[in-house]
Scaffold this motif. Structure first.
Motif, PDB file in Angstrom:
ATOM      1  N   ASP A   1      42.175  47.245  36.094  1.00  0.00           N
ATOM      2  CA  ASP A   1      41.533  48.385  36.763  1.00  0.00           C
ATOM      3  C   ASP A   1      40.463  47.891  37.724  1.00  0.00           C
ATOM      4  O   ASP A   1      40.292  48.445  38.812  1.00  0.00           O
ATOM      5  CB  ASP A   1      40.913  49.328  35.731  1.00  0.00           C
ATOM      6  CG  ASP A   1      41.943  50.217  35.058  1.00  0.00           C
ATOM      7  OD1 ASP A   1      43.126  50.172  35.470  1.00  0.00           O
ATOM      8  OD2 ASP A   1      41.570  50.962  34.125  1.00  0.00           O
ATOM      9  N   TYR A   2      39.724  46.850  37.296  1.00  0.00           N
ATOM     10  CA  TYR A   2      38.749  46.177  38.155  1.00  0.00           C
ATOM     11  C   TYR A   2      38.918  44.681  37.977  1.00  0.00           C
ATOM     12  O   TYR A   2      39.002  44.202  36.833  1.00  0.00           O
ATOM     13  CB  TYR A   2      37.307  46.553  37.784  1.00  0.00           C
ATOM     14  CG  TYR A   2      36.951  48.006  37.925  1.00  0.00           C
ATOM     15  CD1 TYR A   2      36.997  48.636  39.171  1.00  0.00           C
ATOM     16  CD2 TYR A   2      36.555  48.753  36.821  1.00  0.00           C
ATOM     17  CE1 TYR A   2      36.657  49.980  39.297  1.00  0.00           C
ATOM     18  CE2 TYR A   2      36.212  50.085  36.947  1.00  0.00           C
ATOM     19  CZ  TYR A   2      36.272  50.694  38.179  1.00  0.00           C
ATOM     20  OH  TYR A   2      35.940  52.013  38.314  1.00  0.00           O
ATOM     21  N   VAL A   3      38.957  43.937  39.058  1.00  0.00           N
ATOM     22  CA  VAL A   3      39.011  42.475  38.971  1.00  0.00           C
ATOM     23  C   VAL A   3      38.095  41.867  40.029  1.00  0.00           C
ATOM     24  O   VAL A   3      37.859  42.457  41.086  1.00  0.00           O
ATOM     25  CB  VAL A   3      40.452  41.925  39.148  1.00  0.00           C
ATOM     26  CG1 VAL A   3      41.436  42.650  38.246  1.00  0.00           C
ATOM     27  CG2 VAL A   3      40.908  41.996  40.597  1.00  0.00           C
ATOM     28  N   ILE A   4      37.585  40.698  39.724  1.00  0.00           N
ATOM     29  CA  ILE A   4      36.855  39.869  40.692  1.00  0.00           C
ATOM     30  C   ILE A   4      37.553  38.519  40.688  1.00  0.00           C
ATOM     31  O   ILE A   4      37.678  37.875  39.641  1.00  0.00           O
ATOM     32  CB  ILE A   4      35.376  39.699  40.314  1.00  0.00           C
ATOM     33  CG1 ILE A   4      34.672  41.056  40.258  1.00  0.00           C
ATOM     34  CG2 ILE A   4      34.665  38.777  41.311  1.00  0.00           C
ATOM     35  CD1 ILE A   4      33.278  41.006  39.639  1.00  0.00           C
ATOM     36  N   ALA A   5      38.042  38.100  41.840  1.00  0.00           N
ATOM     37  CA  ALA A   5      38.745  36.819  41.933  1.00  0.00           C
ATOM     38  C   ALA A   5      37.749  35.672  41.815  1.00  0.00           C
ATOM     39  O   ALA A   5      36.731  35.648  42.508  1.00  0.00           O
ATOM     40  CB  ALA A   5      39.499  36.729  43.251  1.00  0.00           C
ATOM     41  N   ILE A   6      38.031  34.740  40.924  1.00  0.00           N
ATOM     42  CA  ILE A   6      37.252  33.506  40.813  1.00  0.00           C
ATOM     43  C   ILE A   6      37.912  32.494  41.743  1.00  0.00           C
ATOM     44  O   ILE A   6      39.120  32.262  41.658  1.00  0.00           O
ATOM     45  CB  ILE A   6      37.241  33.009  39.354  1.00  0.00           C
ATOM     46  CG1 ILE A   6      36.452  33.998  38.483  1.00  0.00           C
ATOM     47  CG2 ILE A   6      36.650  31.605  39.259  1.00  0.00           C
ATOM     48  CD1 ILE A   6      36.559  33.731  36.994  1.00  0.00           C
ATOM     49  N   ASN A   7      37.147  31.914  42.653  1.00  0.00           N
ATOM     50  CA  ASN A   7      37.737  31.049  43.680  1.00  0.00           C
ATOM     51  C   ASN A   7      38.092  29.658  43.149  1.00  0.00           C
ATOM     52  O   ASN A   7      37.658  28.636  43.666  1.00  0.00           O
ATOM     53  CB  ASN A   7      36.813  30.958  44.893  1.00  0.00           C
ATOM     54  CG  ASN A   7      36.788  32.259  45.663  1.00  0.00           C
ATOM     55  OD1 ASN A   7      37.677  33.106  45.544  1.00  0.00           O
ATOM     56  ND2 ASN A   7      35.757  32.453  46.465  1.00  0.00           N
TER      57      ASN A   7
END
Length: 250
Positions: free
Chosen positions: A174-180
């Motif tokens: 539903d919510y994600v933050i991409a880790i580079n």
């Protein structure tokens, strides 16, 4: 805030891109009992207390080798501290750098990969990669909660099936933050570019917790993911510092 529309060709592959989710896999045995709390004995010396109060705030449990990897311009750190090298349990804390050093903010319980951590993550090893990685891109199945990160909303973030402990995965993205880690910054979290090659894994995200270990991501309760999205500011060049406690202390 900038909003992107995911490319249609990526939608069907979204679950394959992530280091998390997937079908049921037999879990290996692990011990997640937290370490006993240690209560410091206050110093009876007024000068010692004054020195401690005047000292710049630091990133809790982070040693000099790890600190040296944090870019000088970074003013926000998402600190993910694993309970142990082989544990799927961790704690996430948000820190802001001020003139007085690193100031701690909210702290939340989290899951990481089933088998813990690795300083040489490879595809399918069921470990989360240790290290310091920038945070530039976010997205999800739900609409943007008000983040200043570039946010990509679309059905490519749908998730289904069950996790390692039989828990449903619905809503995990539903919510994600991409880790580079092994990805191209400035693209959708669904982007398949792998600069280090496919063998080094990828699709490592911060995402909504489904109640069990992940394939490689770090997961938080939905309310905490929403709060983190709102607080992260690209102008403060946020990074995630992640690993088991022993690794981070080096």
């Amino acid at each position: 805030m900038i909003t992107r529309t995911p490319r249609v060709a990526l939608l069907a592959a979204s679950l394959l891109l992530t280091g998390c989710g997937g079908g049921v896999v037999a879990a290996t045995g692990h011990t997640d009992a937290p370490a006993p709390a240690v209560t410091p004995t206050p110093s009876s010396s007024p000068s010692a207390r004054m020195s401690a109060e005047a000292a710049p705030a630091r990133l809790s449990g982070v040693g000099p080798r790890t600190l040296a990897l944090i870019p000088a311009r970074t003013r926000q750190v998402v600190l993910v501290t694993g309970r142990g090298a082989n544990s799927p349990r961790s704690t996430v804390a948000l820190y802001e750098r001020t003139g007085q050093g690193w100031q701690p903010g909210a702290s939340w319980p989290a899951h990481n990969a089933l088998k813990g951590w690795s300083d040489h993550h490879t595809a399918g090893d069921l470990r989360s990669p240790t290290g310091v990685y920038t945070l530039t891109d976010a997205g999800g199945l739900l609409r943007d909660p008000g983040t200043r990160l570039t946010y990509d909303r679309g059905t490519g973030f749908s998730s289904s099936g069950t996790g390692f402990e039989g828990e449903p995965l619905a809503g995990s993205f539903d919510y994600v933050i991409a880790i580079n880690y092994n990805r191209k910054p400035g693209t959708s979290p669904l982007d398949w570019t792998r600069p280090l090659g496919a063998g080094r894994g990828g699709g490592i995200w911060l995402h909504v917790d489904h109640g069990g270990p992940t394939h490689g991501c770090v997961s938080l309760a939905e309310a905490h993911m929403r709060e983190l999205l709102v607080k992260l500011d690209p102008a403060r060049h946020p990074v995630v510092v992640m690993g088991d406690a022993a690794s981070l202390a080096r």
